[in-house]
Motif scaffolding. Sequence first.
Motif: not given
Length: 306
Positions: A16, A20, A23-24, A66, A283-284, A287
């Motif tokens: 995760p 993430n 992704l960012v 994802a 995940a947080s 990011a």
Amino acid sequence: MTTKQLLDVAIIGGGPAGLNAALVLGRARKNVVVIDEGRPRNAVTRATHGFLTRDGISPGEFRRIAKEEISSYPSVTFVGDAAVAITGSDGHFQITTAQGNTITSKKVLFAVGMKDQPLDIPGLAEAYGKSAFVCPYCDGWELRDQPLVIIAKGADAMHLAPLISGWTKQFTICTNGPDELTDDQREEMEQHQVPVFDSPIRFIDSSEGIVRQVVLEDGTSIPCRGIFFKPTLVTGSDLPQAMGCSMTEMGAVVVDDFGKTSVPGVYSAGDAASRLHQAVAAASMGAFVAAAMNNEMNLEAWRRNG
């Protein structure tokens, strides 16, 4: 994948946090590679919980979705391999993989998670991820109001007992050897009518992964429907330490508020850099650290071109 191009970021680990982060960074138009061997710690579990919009999803399906979403950003690529060596310094790192590939990047993000040391209690491995768990926030709901066994001792037992009591009042503590409790702590357990057994565990009896009883060396048999235990964890890769990153006594990578390690250009996120081992938290953090990395790279470029 052997690249001649100097990428912006190499992400080591595709859980995760790493996903993430990818992704960012992909949305920030950075050239990124995610290097992951596909052996996540949570592969033994049936479902990931506590992740808004994804509660109950299997770890494999989570990763599939994802990657599908990240594929919209062409500057992100995935390599199914394991990073085994990293040389160089901030601005130009060289990553060598187990399959002999060489990848160069300006920055490195370790999202390597944690991994369990071998489970040395007979029968625990068979139940792990099915009815034996390590995190009540992840799996406590499914075992609510059920008779449970907590395998922990000392401070860990004193932490888990009141925590588990929010899901069920029916639990027994097995310390699997000397309990390492103080007299006051034993008295506290008695006041809350929590049985504590310090006999070593002979084996855990289960059927298709669903625990039925914990059998102790002294012959005691404790019927139960689930187990929570304190695992022994190590960082998912030796590379952060090999690169000189400072590590905590618990084996996690030391980072600052922006995910920076003690090595310039090297960051870490997720379980490898936190004591809160939950998918949504990882995940947080992935990011947030990705945004910090992007800010640093943009500022570096701004100053070079000024």
